[in-house]
Design a protein around this motif. Structure first.
Motif, PDB file in Angstrom:
ATOM      1  N   LEU A  48       0.791  -1.497   0.308  1.00 35.62           N
ATOM      2  CA  LEU A  48      -0.111   0.322  -0.035  1.00 35.62           C
ATOM      3  C   LEU A  48       0.724   1.213  -0.854  1.00 35.62           C
ATOM      4  O   LEU A  48       0.366   2.183  -0.151  1.00 35.62           O
ATOM      5  CB  LEU A  48      -1.242  -0.398   1.024  1.00 35.62           C
ATOM      6  CG  LEU A  48      -2.000  -0.781   0.950  1.00 35.62           C
ATOM      7  CD1 LEU A  48      -2.638  -0.788   2.446  1.00 35.62           C
ATOM      8  CD2 LEU A  48      -2.916  -1.048  -0.168  1.00 35.62           C
ATOM      9  N   ALA A  49       2.311   1.509   0.677  1.00 34.72           N
ATOM     10  CA  ALA A  49       3.020   2.216   1.093  1.00 34.72           C
ATOM     11  C   ALA A  49       3.404   2.308  -0.258  1.00 34.72           C
ATOM     12  O   ALA A  49       3.617   3.904  -0.941  1.00 34.72           O
ATOM     13  CB  ALA A  49       3.739   2.273   1.999  1.00 34.72           C
ATOM     14  N   GLY A  50       3.909   1.619  -1.041  1.00 33.21           N
ATOM     15  CA  GLY A  50       4.417   1.724  -2.206  1.00 33.21           C
ATOM     16  C   GLY A  50       3.983   2.051  -3.777  1.00 33.21           C
ATOM     17  O   GLY A  50       4.043   2.429  -3.959  1.00 33.21           O
ATOM     18  N   VAL A  51       2.465   1.728  -2.771  1.00 29.35           N
ATOM     19  CA  VAL A  51       1.147   2.258  -4.696  1.00 29.35           C
ATOM     20  C   VAL A  51       1.514   3.661  -4.065  1.00 29.35           C
ATOM     21  O   VAL A  51       0.689   4.677  -5.305  1.00 29.35           O
ATOM     22  CB  VAL A  51       0.256   1.190  -4.730  1.00 29.35           C
ATOM     23  CG1 VAL A  51      -1.084   1.659  -5.528  1.00 29.35           C
ATOM     24  CG2 VAL A  51       0.776   0.218  -4.919  1.00 29.35           C
ATOM     25  N   THR A  52       1.170   4.172  -2.842  1.00 24.83           N
ATOM     26  CA  THR A  52       1.057   5.705  -2.911  1.00 24.83           C
ATOM     27  C   THR A  52       2.501   6.457  -3.444  1.00 24.83           C
ATOM     28  O   THR A  52       1.829   7.784  -3.763  1.00 24.83           O
ATOM     29  CB  THR A  52       0.917   5.380  -1.567  1.00 24.83           C
ATOM     30  OG1 THR A  52      -0.094   5.116  -1.030  1.00 24.83           O
ATOM     31  CG2 THR A  52       0.365   7.354  -0.588  1.00 24.83           C
ATOM     32  N   VAL A  53       3.267   6.271  -2.968  1.00 27.31           N
ATOM     33  CA  VAL A  53       4.236   6.328  -3.774  1.00 27.31           C
ATOM     34  C   VAL A  53       4.208   6.689  -4.786  1.00 27.31           C
ATOM     35  O   VAL A  53       4.709   7.567  -5.938  1.00 27.31           O
ATOM     36  CB  VAL A  53       5.741   6.274  -2.803  1.00 27.31           C
ATOM     37  CG1 VAL A  53       6.814   6.380  -3.523  1.00 27.31           C
ATOM     38  CG2 VAL A  53       6.220   6.230  -1.747  1.00 27.31           C
ATOM     39  N   PHE A  54       3.773   5.646  -5.012  1.00 24.73           N
ATOM     40  CA  PHE A  54       4.248   5.467  -7.445  1.00 24.73           C
ATOM     41  C   PHE A  54       3.118   6.522  -7.465  1.00 24.73           C
ATOM     42  O   PHE A  54       3.346   7.245  -8.499  1.00 24.73           O
ATOM     43  CB  PHE A  54       3.948   3.951  -7.081  1.00 24.73           C
ATOM     44  CG  PHE A  54       3.831   3.891  -8.256  1.00 24.73           C
ATOM     45  CD1 PHE A  54       5.196   3.889  -9.789  1.00 24.73           C
ATOM     46  CD2 PHE A  54       2.131   3.671  -9.418  1.00 24.73           C
ATOM     47  CE1 PHE A  54       5.084   3.398 -10.994  1.00 24.73           C
ATOM     48  CE2 PHE A  54       2.469   3.003 -11.251  1.00 24.73           C
ATOM     49  CZ  PHE A  54       3.569   3.110 -11.651  1.00 24.73           C
ATOM     50  N   HIS A  55       1.565   6.712  -6.602  1.00 23.18           N
ATOM     51  CA  HIS A  55       1.037   7.286  -7.198  1.00 23.18           C
ATOM     52  C   HIS A  55       1.262   8.611  -7.405  1.00 23.18           C
ATOM     53  O   HIS A  55       1.142   9.006  -8.164  1.00 23.18           O
ATOM     54  CB  HIS A  55      -0.233   7.313  -6.711  1.00 23.18           C
ATOM     55  CG  HIS A  55      -1.264   5.972  -7.478  1.00 23.18           C
ATOM     56  ND1 HIS A  55      -1.816   5.872  -8.396  1.00 23.18           N
ATOM     57  CD2 HIS A  55      -1.550   4.832  -6.766  1.00 23.18           C
ATOM     58  CE1 HIS A  55      -2.621   5.012  -8.765  1.00 23.18           C
ATOM     59  NE2 HIS A  55      -2.511   3.511  -7.567  1.00 23.18           N
ATOM     60  N   ALA A  56       1.829   9.680  -6.057  1.00 23.45           N
ATOM     61  CA  ALA A  56       2.281  10.020  -6.265  1.00 23.45           C
ATOM     62  C   ALA A  56       3.020  11.194  -6.955  1.00 23.45           C
ATOM     63  O   ALA A  56       3.204  11.750  -7.503  1.00 23.45           O
ATOM     64  CB  ALA A  56       2.870  10.429  -4.348  1.00 23.45           C
ATOM     65  N   ILE A  57       4.210  10.385  -7.886  1.00 24.78           N
ATOM     66  CA  ILE A  57       4.944  10.481  -8.304  1.00 24.78           C
ATOM     67  C   ILE A  57       4.857   9.889  -9.886  1.00 24.78           C
ATOM     68  O   ILE A  57       4.835  11.255 -10.044  1.00 24.78           O
ATOM     69  CB  ILE A  57       6.603   8.523  -8.210  1.00 24.78           C
ATOM     70  CG1 ILE A  57       7.782   9.312  -7.585  1.00 24.78           C
ATOM     71  CG2 ILE A  57       6.923   9.793  -9.681  1.00 24.78           C
ATOM     72  CD1 ILE A  57       7.643   8.621  -7.475  1.00 24.78           C
ATOM     73  N   LEU A  58       3.931   9.716 -10.119  1.00 25.79           N
ATOM     74  CA  LEU A  58       2.697  10.270 -11.028  1.00 25.79           C
ATOM     75  C   LEU A  58       1.464  11.039 -11.394  1.00 25.79           C
ATOM     76  O   LEU A  58       1.990  11.682 -12.704  1.00 25.79           O
ATOM     77  CB  LEU A  58       1.616   8.739 -11.505  1.00 25.79           C
ATOM     78  CG  LEU A  58       2.223   7.497 -11.809  1.00 25.79           C
ATOM     79  CD1 LEU A  58       1.152   6.081 -12.097  1.00 25.79           C
ATOM     80  CD2 LEU A  58       2.909   7.926 -13.211  1.00 25.79           C
ATOM     81  N   SER A  59       1.365  11.368 -10.224  1.00 21.19           N
ATOM     82  CA  SER A  59       0.586  12.366 -10.440  1.00 21.19           C
ATOM     83  C   SER A  59       1.413  13.952 -10.602  1.00 21.19           C
ATOM     84  O   SER A  59       1.326  15.273 -11.080  1.00 21.19           O
ATOM     85  CB  SER A  59      -0.247  13.048  -9.246  1.00 21.19           C
ATOM     86  OG  SER A  59       0.890  13.004  -7.537  1.00 21.19           O
ATOM     87  N   MET A  60       2.785  13.846 -10.497  1.00 18.15           N
ATOM     88  CA  MET A  60       3.262  15.478 -10.107  1.00 18.15           C
ATOM     89  C   MET A  60       3.564  15.146 -11.945  1.00 18.15           C
ATOM     90  O   MET A  60       4.058  16.421 -12.034  1.00 18.15           O
ATOM     91  CB  MET A  60       4.949  14.988  -9.309  1.00 18.15           C
ATOM     92  CG  MET A  60       4.583  15.170  -7.601  1.00 18.15           C
ATOM     93  SD  MET A  60       6.011  14.848  -6.469  1.00 18.15           S
ATOM     94  CE  MET A  60       7.906  14.469  -7.533  1.00 18.15           C
ATOM     95  N   PHE A  61       4.035  14.076 -12.004  1.00 16.65           N
ATOM     96  CA  PHE A  61       4.737  14.466 -13.636  1.00 16.65           C
ATOM     97  C   PHE A  61       3.496  13.555 -14.792  1.00 16.65           C
ATOM     98  O   PHE A  61       4.182  13.933 -15.666  1.00 16.65           O
ATOM     99  CB  PHE A  61       6.088  13.346 -13.821  1.00 16.65           C
ATOM    100  CG  PHE A  61       7.617  13.046 -13.189  1.00 16.65           C
ATOM    101  CD1 PHE A  61       8.067  14.123 -13.044  1.00 16.65           C
ATOM    102  CD2 PHE A  61       7.486  12.157 -12.201  1.00 16.65           C
ATOM    103  CE1 PHE A  61       8.823  14.639 -12.005  1.00 16.65           C
ATOM    104  CE2 PHE A  61       8.860  13.077 -10.967  1.00 16.65           C
ATOM    105  CZ  PHE A  61       9.426  14.452 -11.400  1.00 16.65           C
ATOM    106  N   GLY A  62       2.592  13.810 -14.564  1.00 19.05           N
ATOM    107  CA  GLY A  62       1.669  13.076 -15.346  1.00 19.05           C
ATOM    108  C   GLY A  62       0.774  14.459 -15.775  1.00 19.05           C
ATOM    109  O   GLY A  62       0.359  14.343 -17.225  1.00 19.05           O
ATOM    110  N   ASN A  63       0.487  15.085 -14.799  1.00 27.14           N
ATOM    111  CA  ASN A  63      -0.017  16.171 -16.063  1.00 27.14           C
ATOM    112  C   ASN A  63       1.350  17.658 -15.890  1.00 27.14           C
ATOM    113  O   ASN A  63       1.113  18.707 -15.683  1.00 27.14           O
ATOM    114  CB  ASN A  63      -0.758  16.887 -14.694  1.00 27.14           C
ATOM    115  CG  ASN A  63      -1.592  15.747 -13.971  1.00 27.14           C
ATOM    116  OD1 ASN A  63      -2.282  15.770 -15.464  1.00 27.14           O
ATOM    117  ND2 ASN A  63      -2.885  15.773 -13.241  1.00 27.14           N
TER     118      ASN A  63
END
Length: 63
Positions: A48-63
């Motif tokens: 769960l923690a790994g997925v949260t970090v992965f989503h945070a990185i995607l949200s920073m560079f995704g938009n």
């Protein structure tokens, strides 16, 4: 079945069971139990923690 008994010397040593390993002390059992418990908890919360970090990185560079 043919068994050759002419070159049997020296005889092998008799089989003896291996000595038993020493058991853990009460403190060692508590430490082992806490390590196993921590690993079981991390088995659930780690992904769960790994997925949260992965989503945070995607949200920073995704938009």
């Amino acid at each position: 079945m043919f068994v050759d008994y002419q070159d049997i010397w020296p005889l092998p040593e008799p089989w003896e069971p291996k000595p038993r390993k020493q058991r853990l002390t009460k403190r060692g059992e508590k430490v082992m139990l806490s390590i196993i418990s921590f690993n079981l908890v991390m088995m659930f919360f780690g992904p769960l923690a790994g997925v949260t970090v992965f989503h945070a990185i995607l949200s920073m560079f995704g938009n």
